[in-house]
Scaffold this active site. Structure first.
Site, PDB file in Angstrom:
ATOM      1  CB  THR A  39      -7.472  -5.335   9.840  1.00  0.00           C
ATOM      2  OG1 THR A  39      -8.151  -6.581   9.197  1.00  0.00           O
ATOM      3  CG2 THR A  39      -7.791  -4.037   8.842  1.00  0.00           C
ATOM      4  CG  HIS A  92      -5.292  -6.419  -0.225  1.00  0.00           C
ATOM      5  ND1 HIS A  92      -6.262  -6.155   0.592  1.00  0.00           N
ATOM      6  CD2 HIS A  92      -5.331  -7.166  -1.216  1.00  0.00           C
ATOM      7  CE1 HIS A  92      -7.166  -7.422  -0.165  1.00  0.00           C
ATOM      8  NE2 HIS A  92      -6.409  -7.716  -1.010  1.00  0.00           N
ATOM      9  NE  ARG A  95      -2.587  -5.642   7.254  1.00  0.00           N
ATOM     10  CZ  ARG A  95      -3.846  -6.240   7.032  1.00  0.00           C
ATOM     11  NH1 ARG A  95      -4.540  -6.860   7.447  1.00  0.00           N
ATOM     12  NH2 ARG A  95      -4.356  -5.755   5.535  1.00  0.00           N
ATOM     13  CE  LYS A 141      -4.081  -2.128   2.464  1.00  0.00           C
ATOM     14  NZ  LYS A 141      -5.125  -1.951   3.401  1.00  0.00           N
ATOM     15  NE  ARG A 144      -6.641 -12.284   5.280  1.00  0.00           N
ATOM     16  CZ  ARG A 144      -7.210 -10.948   5.519  1.00  0.00           C
ATOM     17  NH1 ARG A 144      -7.033 -10.024   4.438  1.00  0.00           N
ATOM     18  NH2 ARG A 144      -8.064 -10.809   6.475  1.00  0.00           N
ATOM     19  CG  PHE A 172     -13.758   3.173   7.131  1.00  0.00           C
ATOM     20  CD1 PHE A 172     -13.084   2.469   6.279  1.00  0.00           C
ATOM     21  CD2 PHE A 172     -14.476   2.459   7.816  1.00  0.00           C
ATOM     22  CE1 PHE A 172     -13.143   1.043   5.854  1.00  0.00           C
ATOM     23  CE2 PHE A 172     -14.796   1.093   7.862  1.00  0.00           C
ATOM     24  CZ  PHE A 172     -14.137   0.499   6.678  1.00  0.00           C
TER      25      PHE A 172
HETATM   26  P1  TYD Z   1     -10.706  -5.436   5.619  1.00  0.00           P
HETATM   27  O1  TYD Z   1     -11.010  -6.210   4.194  1.00  0.00           O
HETATM   28  O2  TYD Z   1     -11.760  -5.610   6.593  1.00  0.00           O
HETATM   29  O3  TYD Z   1      -9.426  -6.064   6.241  1.00  0.00           O
HETATM   30  P2  TYD Z   1      -7.983  -6.752   5.652  1.00  0.00           P
HETATM   31  O4  TYD Z   1      -7.389  -5.677   4.805  1.00  0.00           O
HETATM   32  O5  TYD Z   1      -7.324  -7.183   6.735  1.00  0.00           O
HETATM   33  O6  TYD Z   1      -8.472  -7.809   4.723  1.00  0.00           O
HETATM   34  O7  TYD Z   1     -10.576  -3.883   5.352  1.00  0.00           O
HETATM   35  C1  TYD Z   1      -9.872  -3.386   4.033  1.00  0.00           C
HETATM   36  C2  TYD Z   1      -9.112  -2.287   4.513  1.00  0.00           C
HETATM   37  O8  TYD Z   1      -9.973  -1.167   4.769  1.00  0.00           O
HETATM   38  C3  TYD Z   1      -8.128  -2.427   5.677  1.00  0.00           C
HETATM   39  O9  TYD Z   1      -6.929  -3.158   5.335  1.00  0.00           O
HETATM   40  C4  TYD Z   1      -7.920  -1.163   6.131  1.00  0.00           C
HETATM   41  C5  TYD Z   1      -9.361  -0.248   5.929  1.00  0.00           C
HETATM   42  N1  TYD Z   1     -10.145  -0.312   6.889  1.00  0.00           N
HETATM   43  C6  TYD Z   1     -10.284   1.098   7.359  1.00  0.00           C
HETATM   44  O10 TYD Z   1      -9.801   2.102   7.314  1.00  0.00           O
HETATM   45  N2  TYD Z   1     -11.269   1.079   8.584  1.00  0.00           N
HETATM   46  C7  TYD Z   1     -11.714   0.023   9.296  1.00  0.00           C
HETATM   47  O11 TYD Z   1     -12.568   0.059  10.285  1.00  0.00           O
HETATM   48  C8  TYD Z   1     -11.593  -1.240   8.529  1.00  0.00           C
HETATM   49  C9  TYD Z   1     -12.230  -2.357   9.244  1.00  0.00           C
HETATM   50  C10 TYD Z   1     -10.705  -1.386   7.439  1.00  0.00           C
END
Ligand code: TYD
Length: 195
Positions: free
Chosen positions: A133, A157, A144, A51, A127, A99
């Site tokens: 996250t 991601h 992370r 990212k 993962r 957000f």
């Molecule tokens: P998500 O698919 O829930 O998590 P991951 O990346 O662990 O698969 O969310 C995607 C992205 O969205 C996450 O990496 C960062 C952002 N995000 C926020 O900015 N705020 C939040 O509350 C959440 C849940 C995610």
């Protein structure tokens, strides 16, 4: 006597039951052996995005290094600027979240680096080493957990299921941008019965 006959009948029935149970047992263990075999054979490909937080903080080398050292093979890699369209698809499950606009802006701040990583069970492995996250809650030792303090500026991601991996690789790579590495290094990375 009738007692003898009853005993003989009951012995016969018990014998039948035992043989039925043992044939069930043998089917069950065969199926679980097959499942185990199939499980071991999952050579998978998954999508990772480095990212903008990784690019801005000059962590590209370190993060690529983590995946490479783990033994995941890099079979595709490119820098690209994300757009409104691709982000609306990629984060379709989040477009209605409050957000989302800030998330989108943060994903467009610099180009990202898209990677296709390959390995046995690569989707789950990536993962697992990516971690939770929110970087503040992610375990130390995960990417992370080791490299960020944010829930959003969280470095990478990673596809979260086999279905998502296929869909996301198609979204970010053309077929000719993913390379077949043949058996390069496989003999060092895995035992013969893991492939
Ligand atoms: P998500 O698919 O829930 O998590 P991951 O990346 O662990 O698969 O969310 C995607 C992205 O969205 C996450 O990496 C960062 C952002 N995000 C926020 O900015 N705020 C939040 O509350 C959440 C849940 C995610």
């Amino acid at each position: 006597s009738s007692n003898d006959r009853i005993n003989a009948l009951s012995d016969a029935l018990t014998g039948n039951l035992k043989s039925i149970i043992s044939s069930f047992d043998s089917i069950r263990s065969k199926t679980s052996r097959q499942a185990e075999k199939q499980e071991k054979k999952q050579m998978e490909r998954t999508l990772v995005l480095l990212k903008p937080s990784t690019i801005e903080r000059a962590l590209v080398g370190e993060i690529v290094n983590r995946f490479e050292k783990k033994g995941l093979r890099i079979v595709g890699m490119k820098m690209m600027q994300l757009t409104d369209e691709i982000l609306a698809q990629h984060y379709a499950h989040l477009v209605k979240k409050p957000f989302f606009p800030i998330l989108k802006a943060s994903m467009m701040k610099t180009p990202v680096i898209a990677m296709c990583l390959e390995g046995v069970d690569a989707i789950a492995v990536v993962r697992y080493i990516t971690g939770y996250t929110n970087g503040r809650k992610a375990d130390p030792g995960t990417i992370r957990g080791d490299y960020c303090m944010s829930n959003q500026q969280n470095i990478v991601h990673a596809s979260d299921s086999p279905e998502a991996a296929v869909e996301e690789l198609n979204r970010f790579f053309r077929p000719e941008e993913i390379f077949d590495m043949g058996d390069l290094n496989l003999d060092r990375l895995y035992a013969v019965d893991e492939l």
